[in-house]
Every structure is written in structure tokens, then in C-alpha cells.
Design a protein around this motif. Structure first.
Motif, PDB file in Angstrom:
ATOM      1  N   PRO A 164       0.815  -1.215   0.000  1.00 18.01           N
ATOM      2  CA  PRO A 164       0.000   0.000   0.000  1.00 18.01           C
ATOM      3  C   PRO A 164       0.847   1.263   0.000  1.00 18.01           C
ATOM      4  N   LEU A 165       0.285   2.330  -0.545  1.00 14.03           N
ATOM      5  CA  LEU A 165       0.948   3.634  -0.571  1.00 14.03           C
ATOM      6  C   LEU A 165      -0.077   4.704  -0.218  1.00 14.03           C
ATOM      7  N   ARG A 166       0.210   5.450   0.803  1.00 16.13           N
ATOM      8  CA  ARG A 166      -0.704   6.502   1.249  1.00 16.13           C
ATOM      9  C   ARG A 166      -0.489   7.765   0.424  1.00 16.13           C
ATOM     10  N   MET A 167      -1.573   8.341  -0.074  1.00 15.83           N
ATOM     11  CA  MET A 167      -1.528   9.546  -0.901  1.00 15.83           C
ATOM     12  C   MET A 167      -2.345  10.634  -0.206  1.00 15.83           C
ATOM     13  N   ILE A 168      -1.676  11.760   0.091  1.00 11.88           N
ATOM     14  CA  ILE A 168      -2.268  12.832   0.884  1.00 11.88           C
ATOM     15  C   ILE A 168      -2.279  14.110   0.050  1.00 11.88           C
ATOM     16  N   GLY A 169      -3.452  14.640  -0.195  1.00 15.38           N
ATOM     17  CA  GLY A 169      -3.585  15.856  -0.993  1.00 15.38           C
ATOM     18  C   GLY A 169      -4.051  17.025  -0.147  1.00 15.38           C
ATOM     19  N   ALA A 170      -3.505  18.192  -0.430  1.00 16.18           N
ATOM     20  CA  ALA A 170      -3.915  19.418   0.251  1.00 16.18           C
ATOM     21  C   ALA A 170      -4.886  20.196  -0.620  1.00 16.18           C
ATOM     22  N   GLY A 171      -5.717  20.991   0.017  1.00 12.07           N
ATOM     23  CA  GLY A 171      -6.634  21.867  -0.703  1.00 12.07           C
ATOM     24  C   GLY A 171      -5.932  23.104  -1.212  1.00 12.07           C
ATOM     25  N   THR A 172      -6.684  24.164  -1.412  1.00 10.86           N
ATOM     26  CA  THR A 172      -6.148  25.404  -1.969  1.00 10.86           C
ATOM     27  C   THR A 172      -6.243  26.544  -0.965  1.00 10.86           C
ATOM     28  N   LEU A 173      -5.343  27.521  -1.115  1.00 13.99           N
ATOM     29  CA  LEU A 173      -5.432  28.780  -0.374  1.00 13.99           C
ATOM     30  C   LEU A 173      -5.737  29.921  -1.347  1.00 13.99           C
ATOM     31  N   SER A 174      -6.402  29.578  -2.438  1.00 14.89           N
ATOM     32  CA  SER A 174      -6.750  30.572  -3.447  1.00 14.89           C
ATOM     33  C   SER A 174      -8.263  30.730  -3.528  1.00 14.89           C
ATOM     34  N   ARG A 175      -8.682  31.599  -4.445  1.00 17.23           N
ATOM     35  CA  ARG A 175     -10.115  31.760  -4.700  1.00 17.23           C
ATOM     36  C   ARG A 175     -10.621  30.767  -5.744  1.00 17.23           C
TER      37      ARG A 175
END
Length: 295
Positions: free
Chosen positions: A217-228
Motif C-alpha cells: 500500500p501507498l498513502r496519498m495525501i492531498g492538500a486543498g487550496t489557499l486561493s479563490r
């Protein structure tokens, strides 16, 4: 800096993962909040997973660089597809990272912390003969080899996080559409080296998913945005706490939405609105019809 990571456990580490700030279309309130959190809490490091700018203009890079240099903590910055010149084709092909000059020491730089290394993986390319436009990811053989060599240089037992811009999903499940070229092979190689997680952006919604590969298994972590340029969630960043063998992710946001309601359950094709009806959105589910206009 290889070999300088202490394998001894020194207590929990706190990282902030920021992504898709898009100066030129930044959310000033969200940026002020994120900067205040960093100043108050002093995380061990900040990982920025690409798209500092909207159109890779000099003025956007100047604003982004000034903001990042004022953070006062170790920072590594990945290159996003929006960070390569759009309108100056000469620079795009022959000097694509020239506009990062004010923070060049942070760009695709490895961070070595007690018992942990944050290793860069380039997924952005100047051009792709397989398709146009060139906004989605491609892990070239050279980029993968450099990443794996950096991982292999560390002593056994070192915890490894990989930082990239694009999620590594290669094909969209529902129709087989190509997303990140060479993503499947890359995920297997990273899983085989027991990487504890791959940090990415590009999607503008946070996620925390586990990909199954032949090597594990490989954990994939995504961040959101600090934009509009929001998608289905309010502006956010990830707080990542690594304590021994555990890794905990909190999608922090100004609206105080719970992490499980912020995270999407799959990786969509890209960050363009509006999303198709069958593409994943978070439980918050506030998808705009269009982006704000870019000057």
C-alpha cells in the motif's frame, strides 16, 4: 544533506502542507490565517506542493516569494504546472524555473528532520508529446530515478515523505482516461521503499487515500487550496503530525469543517470547474460554476 537524518525517535513532528496558493488569484484572508497559524505554532517544516502562481507572471512570483520568505520556518517548494511560463515560450522551454530565483534554494529541496526526510518528486514538465494541454502530471524516468536515489541514500529506518504537485493516479477508474503519466510504476517503486506518504496538490480539495500496488500500500495525501479557485471545499491546508510510526492528517480550514467532510474519496481529473456530475466532490459539496476571472 543525505545521511544527516537521525534515526533516533525525537518525539512528534508537525508539518503544514500548503498547496495551490495561486498568487494572482490568491485568497488574502486565507493566506493571512495560514501565515498566522505558522507564526503561532511554528511547525517543524512547511511543504508547499506547487502552483504558487496563477499565470507564472513576475509580479505573482514576487508576491509569492515575499510571502514564503517571511514564514520563518524550513520550507520546501514543489513546481506546479501553473508555475511554468504560459506566454513566454522561450523561457518555458529553456529557462522554466528562472522566475523562482528569489526562493531557488527552497525549490525541490530535500528537508531532513529528526528521523524523517521529505524528498521531492518532479511531476511537472515543459511539454508532453502524449497530449495537450500540458497541465496534468508526468513522472519522467529521470525524475523518478532522482527521487529513488535520494530515498536510497538515507539510512535504513528513516521515515520518508515524498512531495510532488500532481497526484500519482495514472488512469481515471471510470473511463481509463490518462491522468499522471508513469504514475502506476512510480507508486509501486515508492511503496517498495516503504514511503510513509506522498504529498500532492493540483486538485484543490484535500484527500487522504491509500493506493494498492504490487509492492504494497501507498498513502496519498492531498492538500486543498489557499486561493479563490475553490472546488468543493473552503480554503484549507493540511496539518500532518508524525509520531513514531503513525501519521495523522487534519484538513484545517477557516470554516471549521471536520476533516472527514473536507476530504474527497477519489482523485478527479483536474481542478477545473465545474466538475462532471460523476466526479468526486467532498461532503461539503459546494462546487462553483466557474473560476473568478484572471486579469
Amino acid at each position: 544533506m543525505h545521511g544527516k537524518v537521525a534515526s533516533m525517535y525525537h518525539g512528534p513532528l508537525k508539518l503544514f502542507q500548503l498547496s495551490d496558493i495561486h498568487f494572482g488569484l490568491e485568497d488574502t484572508r486565507a493566506l493571512a490565517w495560514a501565515k498566522a497559524c505558522i507564526a503561532r505554532e511554528k511547525p517543524d517544516a512547511v511543504v508547499i506542493t506547487g502552483d504558487l502562481t496563477m499565470r507564472a507572471r513576475y509580479s505573482e512570483f514576487d508576491a509569492a516569494s515575499a510571502w514564503i520568505k517571511a514564514l520563518g520556518v524550513p520550507v520546501t517548494v514543489e513546481v506546479g504546472n501553473h508555475d511554468i511560463p504560459y506566454f513566454n515560450l522561450y523561457q518555458r522551454f529553456f529557462a522554466p524555473y528562472k522566475r523562482f530565483r528569489a526562493i531557488e534554494q527552497m525549490v525541490e529541496s530535500e528537508l531532513d528532520l529528526p528521523g524523517l526526510a521529505i524528498v521531492p518528486l518532479r511531476t511537472t514538465t515543459r511539454a508532453q508529446y502524449q497530449r495537450f494541454p500540458w497541465s496534468n502530471g508526468w513522472v519522467t524516468d529521470k525524475a523518478l530515478a532522482e527521487c529513488l536515489a535520494a530515498i536510497d541514500a538515507h539510512p535504513e529506518g528513516t521515515r520518508i515523505l515524498v512531495a510532488a504537485h500532481h497526484p500519482l493516479t495514472e488512469r481515471r477508474e471510470r473511463d481509463g482516461k490518462l491522468l499522471t503519466i508513469n504514475g502506476t510504476r512510480t507508486m509501486e517503486a515508492l511503496a517498495g521503499r516503504k514511503v510513509i506518504g506522498v504529498l500532492s496538490g493540483h486538485i484543490h480539495d484535500p484527500f487522504d487515500l491509500t493506493a494498492e500496488t504490487p509492492a504494497g500500500p501507498l498513502r496519498m495525501i492531498g492538500a486543498g487550496t489557499l486561493s479563490r479557485r475553490i472546488r468543493s471545499t473552503p480554503p484549507s491546508f493540511n496539518e500532518i503530525v508524525i509520531d513514531g510510526g503513525g501519521l495523522h492528517v487534519t484538513a484545517r480550514n477557516l470554516e471549521h469543517v471536520a476533516t472527514q467532510d473536507m476530504q474527497i474519496r477519489d482523485v478527479p481529473e483536474n481542478a477545473l470547474p465545474p466538475r462532471d456530475p460523476d466526479e468526486p466532490v467532498s461532503p461539503v459539496g459546494t462546487v462553483p460554476r466557474a473560476d473568478p476571472p484572471v486579469n
